[in-house]
Structures are given as C-alpha cells and as structure tokens.
Design an enzyme around this catalytic site. Structure first.
Site, PDB file in Angstrom:
ATOM      1  CG  HIS A 139     -36.522 -13.752  -6.684  1.00  0.00           C
ATOM      2  ND1 HIS A 139     -36.755 -12.560  -6.056  1.00  0.00           N
ATOM      3  CD2 HIS A 139     -36.394 -14.668  -5.701  1.00  0.00           C
ATOM      4  CE1 HIS A 139     -36.773 -12.748  -4.744  1.00  0.00           C
ATOM      5  NE2 HIS A 139     -36.568 -14.022  -4.499  1.00  0.00           N
ATOM      6  CG  ASP A 159     -31.385 -12.517 -10.415  1.00  0.00           C
ATOM      7  OD1 ASP A 159     -30.381 -12.696  -9.689  1.00  0.00           O
ATOM      8  OD2 ASP A 159     -32.558 -12.628 -10.004  1.00  0.00           O
ATOM      9  CD  GLN A 196     -31.075 -19.337  -6.141  1.00  0.00           C
ATOM     10  OE1 GLN A 196     -30.311 -20.250  -5.812  1.00  0.00           O
ATOM     11  NE2 GLN A 196     -31.885 -18.765  -5.273  1.00  0.00           N
ATOM     12  CE  LYS A 252     -30.860 -15.787  -3.027  1.00  0.00           C
ATOM     13  NZ  LYS A 252     -31.964 -16.317  -2.232  1.00  0.00           N
ATOM     14  CB  CYS A 258     -39.758 -14.596  -4.162  1.00  0.00           C
ATOM     15  SG  CYS A 258     -39.818 -14.253  -2.422  1.00  0.00           S
TER      16      CYS A 258
HETATM   17  C1  LIG Z   1     -33.017 -15.697  -8.575  1.00  0.00           C
HETATM   18  C2  LIG Z   1     -33.060 -14.756  -7.415  1.00  0.00           C
HETATM   19  N1  LIG Z   1     -33.013 -13.436  -7.647  1.00  0.00           N
HETATM   20  C3  LIG Z   1     -33.018 -12.544  -6.648  1.00  0.00           C
HETATM   21  C4  LIG Z   1     -33.087 -12.945  -5.336  1.00  0.00           C
HETATM   22  C5  LIG Z   1     -33.137 -11.888  -4.277  1.00  0.00           C
HETATM   23  O1  LIG Z   1     -32.074 -11.955  -3.407  1.00  0.00           O
HETATM   24  P1  LIG Z   1     -32.086 -10.972  -2.162  1.00  0.00           P
HETATM   25  O2  LIG Z   1     -33.324 -11.314  -1.397  1.00  0.00           O
HETATM   26  O3  LIG Z   1     -30.852 -11.308  -1.403  1.00  0.00           O
HETATM   27  O4  LIG Z   1     -32.121  -9.593  -2.683  1.00  0.00           O
HETATM   28  C6  LIG Z   1     -33.145 -14.307  -5.038  1.00  0.00           C
HETATM   29  C7  LIG Z   1     -33.207 -14.822  -3.657  1.00  0.00           C
HETATM   30  O5  LIG Z   1     -34.141 -14.839  -2.933  1.00  0.00           O
HETATM   31  C8  LIG Z   1     -33.137 -15.227  -6.109  1.00  0.00           C
HETATM   32  O6  LIG Z   1     -33.208 -16.541  -5.885  1.00  0.00           O
END
Ligand SMILES: Cc1ncc(COP(=O)(O)O)c(C=O)c1O
Lengths: 150, 420
Positions: free
Chosen positions: B135, B212, B215, B238, B378
C-alpha cells in the site's frame, strides 16, 4: 433509472466509436492524469493561425472520460481558438453545476449529454480530463500570445 | 443458488442485526450489498454504544487529572491497550502504541529509524527493503526516509500469479539492510505473504522487520510473537473500530532504545527550557491528547471479534472467498488480478472485466446497491506491474453472505449487458 441520466446513449456512442482518437502532429503536447482513478490522456493541439486545426489524443480511462475526449474533438476542431475557449468554459460550467444546469445546446451540442454526469462528484473529473488537457495544450501552443485573428 | 455446500460459515443473520447500516436500502429499495470492506469495515452497535457511553458518561482527558472522570477515561483508554495487547498476543502492554492509523504507525517506524543511533540508524550506507505489492502507506514513508538519508530503497517484485517473488531474496536482503517492511496481506491482490521466510532472512543479516498487518488483523488470528517481527502496524477502522485509531506494536527493547518522533505533552518525563527526558514506551511515542474515544471504540471492536473468534472469522471469509472465486469464473472476460485460488489468500478480490473500465463497472454496480471499490487502491505499482490502469475490487468480511456474492455476479452480468 438514474444511471441512464449519466450514461446517455450519445455518451455510449462516443465511447464505442471515439472521434479523432490517436496521436497526430501538433504544436504542443500535454499529459494529464486523474490521480484518484489513474485515468490518463496525452493530448496534442495543432493550430493553423487562429483556428484549431487538430486535437489528437491517446487516452486510457472510463466511458465518461473517453466519450468526453471524443466530444471535445468534435466541438473544437475547425473552430476559432477564441470560440473553442468559450465552449470549453461553458462545458466546465456545466460540469460544475451539480445537476442544476442543462447546458446551452447551441453552443455545446452533444456535450449537453454530460449534464447528468455533473450530479456525480466522483465522475466530474473524468468528464473534464480531456478538456483541461486541451486548455493547457492550447495555452502552450499559443506560447502566451493571444490567438491571431483572421 | 444453493449454498449448502459451503462450510464454516458464521451465523450472518444474527451478526448482521448488530450492524445498523447493513439494513439500509439504496436507490429505491435495493438492499445495500457492502463489498468494500478492505477500504473500511462497518461498525456494530456494540462499538457505537461504547463510543456514546464514553462521551456521555466518562469523557475527560487522560493521565492528567485526579477527578473521577479523568480516572475513568484513563482506565478505559489503558484498558483498550490491554485488549489490543491480548488480541495480538503481545508479551507486554507497553509494546502497544496508539496512533491515528496504520499510515501513521508506519511513518513512526520510518522516523524512529531515521533519527536513531547506531545500530538502528538508517543512513547513506543502509538499504531498505519493501515489496512491489505494498500500500502507498508502506512505500512513501520509506521513499521519504531514503531521500532524506541517502539510503537505498529496494523491493521484492511479483510473480504473474500475484505472489511475492522470493527467488532473489539473498540479493535483496544483505548485510546493508537495516529494515525490511512488508505487508502480511495485500489490499489489492489479496495475497497472504510468507513473511516467516523473510523474517528468518532478515534476522540472519541483523535487519529489523516491520509488518503491515492492516489487512490481516481484521480477518485472522494475529500473533506478534509467532510472527517474530520487530514492528507490526494496523488500523482500527478496518476491524470494526472507529476511524482515527491505529496501532503500532514494537518489541520492548527496541522501543526503549529508539528515539521519539513527535514531541509534546504526555510523552515526557521532565521538561526544562533547555531539554527534556522522555516517558517510557509506549507513552514516549504518544505525544499530545490521544484518540481516547477511538481507542475505547477499538477495544469494543476487539471484544466483538474475540467473542466470535478470529479463527471462525477466518474460516467464514475463506469459504466466502472460495465461493466468490468459483462464481467469478462464470463471468465472461473477467480476469482476477491476484491468486486465482483461495489458498494463502485474503478476502479482497480484484479483477478486470474485459475492456470495461472499473469506474463504469463500479457505477453500474452501485445502481444495484452493490458497493465495491474501483481504482488503483493505493497500490499503483501493482497496477503498473500487471499492465492495467485500475481494478474493481470486492472485499468481504464476517457479515458477508453467499447471497451477496450471488448479487455481485448478477450485477456483473448486468454491467456486461449495459456496455455490451
Ligand atoms: C495494506 C494496507 N496498509 C495500510 C493501509 C492504510 O491504512 P490507513 O489509511 O488507515 O492508515 C491500508 C488501508 O487503506 C492497507 O490496506
């Protein structure tokens, strides 16, 4: 159904058979992207004196952005630059109307079909992508000079 | 459609009653089919009630009052930390740092390492390793760190099947590597990554590992001790929690050694005009008034998930995902971007549909009450890797039903007819 107001038959026709698509010679080239959805367009403008001689483009995007580029080509090629700029401004105004305007059909012709799109904030940028690219490319082609009039 | 062959499903009739928004009808009476869970989940009544109760009964600032409300608010906030710690099997509650989201958690790690002393310091001689399926939240902080320090950024590439290509791991992770940051589950491809192999390699060269788990945490058992990583980041919204709350777990000795990033109230021990000393972790990393209600809400979300059981949530989603993959194969011209089986796979499924642009797919599905996400999610490098501008993504959660999968399939047939 609401969808039909966005996907007017005219729009779908332009999407399936885009007019003027492909890159040809031009006086200026720009590349615009819509960062939220990744739609892209490379657009060239060729001027012949004060006339928009050609608008050619290579683009990737949804039906709305593709159809909009096709309608742009129809509307501005062959027009005086000043006239084309008026059309561009009228189209921008229509797209920012949030469904409140029907558009001036004498000026905008097929482009009034996009009136329904203006109700969908997420899609307005799609419709404007090629028009903003055209505006930018035209300014570049003019090199800061006002268009010659003949 | 009959669904009797599906096993491991949760009692979604009962679960869905807890989620007020799921009974919404859209566009003249079409039931909402919410398939955008990888972007954010819906919230159960229990979480909404916890937020309300916090504000109606206990609201105060934390860690700085002697009055009843201040004590209650502090106990609730710190209680949420305990819940997170046990949810991820952290050895100590002091290893749980509250942030505002996963992005902040990952930026925090990058900044700790940028300002650290040796041996953790990332500098011009260092290398940082990520993957092509991250992401943007796990790419950009590392790009920034690399640009600012002169460190070199490297990444694992992807196979045609949507998995990490580990074949050049020995060239990627070397003695120069200071940090390896990888996602446990891809938000675009759905791939579950074999992070154990990466962790072992990183350990062998003395590099730190950040994971990370944005998910992953919502969907399966997350055990930070079993992962053996150094940092694990995830985000509350999430996993049934409110927005505005995220977590960074870090190993205690690292959190003691690494410098703070943001300065402010709450993170200090003493302050003079010349300098300050810092509170021990986790407070060292929580400058200013924290997201108190949001932490309490996340605690309630964890209670909700734990009462069902994360193993059961995972089994449910696995069954739904397998069913969705099977049924998506019926749709002509549909190409799944990512693993085409439910093995080592999460509940987010991206696809393209002939040359119909995802925007158009999403719009026509929306008209039928079906909420999916369209775009590059993203994770633009993934789209570039597979030569596509964007995808349509359907993503499931514990309240998703086989009937919703059927609605998606019908919807996709309708999309094809519409643009056919
Ligand atoms: C794999 C992953 N990492 C990071 C994020 C970032 O999450 P947040 O926007 O809540 O910081 C997301 C979600 O959009 C994600 O799917």
């Amino acid at each position: 159904m609401k969808l039909d107001s966005m996907y007017q038959e005219i729009i779908l026709d332009h999407y399936r058979n885009p007019h003027g698509k492909g890159l040809r010679d031009g006086d200026a080239e720009v590349h615009h992207v819509n960062p939220t959805c990744g739609d892209e367009i490379t657009l060239r403008v060729r001027l012949d004196g004060a006339v928009v001689a050609d608008v050619s483009y290579d683009s990737q995007g949804c039906s709305i952005s593709q159809a909009s580029a096709s309608v742009l080509n129809d509307l501005v090629v062959g027009k005086q630059v000043g006239e084309a700029q008026q059309i561009q401004e009228a189209f921008l105004e229509l797209m920012q109307s949030r469904g409140q305007s029907e558009g001036d059909e004498d000026l905008l012709e097929d482009a009034v079909a996009f009136a329904g799109v203006s109700k969908y904030p997420a899609r307005v940028k799609c419709a404007l992508l090629s028009w903003m690219a055209w505006k930018d490319a035209t300014a570049k082609a003019l090199g800061g000079q006002p268009p010659l009039t003949d | 459609m009959t669904h009797s062959h599906l096993t491991g499903l949760l009692d979604t009739d009962a679960i869905r009653k807890d989620f007020p928004v799921l009974s919404r009808q859209l566009h003249d009476g079409k039931p909402l089919v919410y398939l955008d869970n990888a972007a954010t989940s819906q919230k159960p009544r229990q979480v909404l009630d916890a937020l309300n109760a916090y504000y109606e009964q206990h609201n105060a600032n934390v860690h700085r009052g002697v009055h009843v409300l201040a004590e209650e608010a502090t106990a609730l906030y710190e209680g949420a930390r305990d819940k997170v710690a046990s949810f991820i099997n952290a050895p100590s509650r002091n290893e749980v740092i509250f942030t505002k989201n996963a992005s902040e958690s990952l930026n925090l790690v990058a900044n700790m390492l940028g300002w650290a002393e040796e041996p953790y310091r990332v500098d011009a001689d260092s290398e940082i390793v990520i993957t092509e399926m991250e992401h943007h939240s796990n790419i950009v902080p590392w790009q920034l760190l690399a640009q600012r320090t002169g460190a070199k950024l490297k990444w694992f590439s992807l196979t045609d099947e949507g998995r990490l290509d580990l074949s050049n791991m020995d060239e990627l992770i070397t003695e120069k590597t200071k940090i390896v940051s990888v996602t446990l589950v891809s938000n675009l491809l759905g791939t579950v990554n074999p992070v154990d192999a990466i962790v072992r390699k990183a350990q062998s060269v003395g590099a730190l590992v950040a994971i990370d788990a944005s998910q992953a945490a919502p969907h399966a058992v997350l055990d930070v001790q079993a992962l053996e990583a150094d940092f694990v980041a995830f985000t509350g919204h999430k996993m049934l929690g409110p927005t505005g709350i995220g977590v960074l777990w870090g190993r205690q000795e690292l959190l003691e050694d690494l410098p703070p990033f943001l300065g402010g109230g709450e993170m200090i021990e003493t302050v003079t005009m010349g300098s300050s000393t810092y509170a021990p972790a986790p407070h060292k990393f929580e400058a200013g008034t924290p997201p108190i209600a949001q932490a309490v809400g996340l605690g309630a979300a964890i209670d909700y998930l734990s009462a069902i059981g994360m193993d059961k949530v995972a089994a449910h989603e696995h069954a739904i995902t397998a069913y969705a993959i099977e049924r998506l194969a019926e749709v002509p011209d549909l190409r799944i971007i990512g693993p085409r089986t439910a093995v080592d796979r999460g509940a987010a499924i991206s696809f393209t549909l002939g040359d119909i642009h995802p925007h158009d797919v999403g719009q026509v599905l929306d008209e039928q009450g079906i909420a999916v996400r369209v775009g590059h999610h993203c994770a633009r490098p993934v789209c570039l890797r597979y030569g596509i501008p964007a995808t349509t993504r359907a993503s499931f959660y514990l309240y998703s039903t086989p009937g919703e999968v059927d609605a998606l399939i019908d919807g996709l047939h309708h999309v094809r007819n519409f643009f056919g």
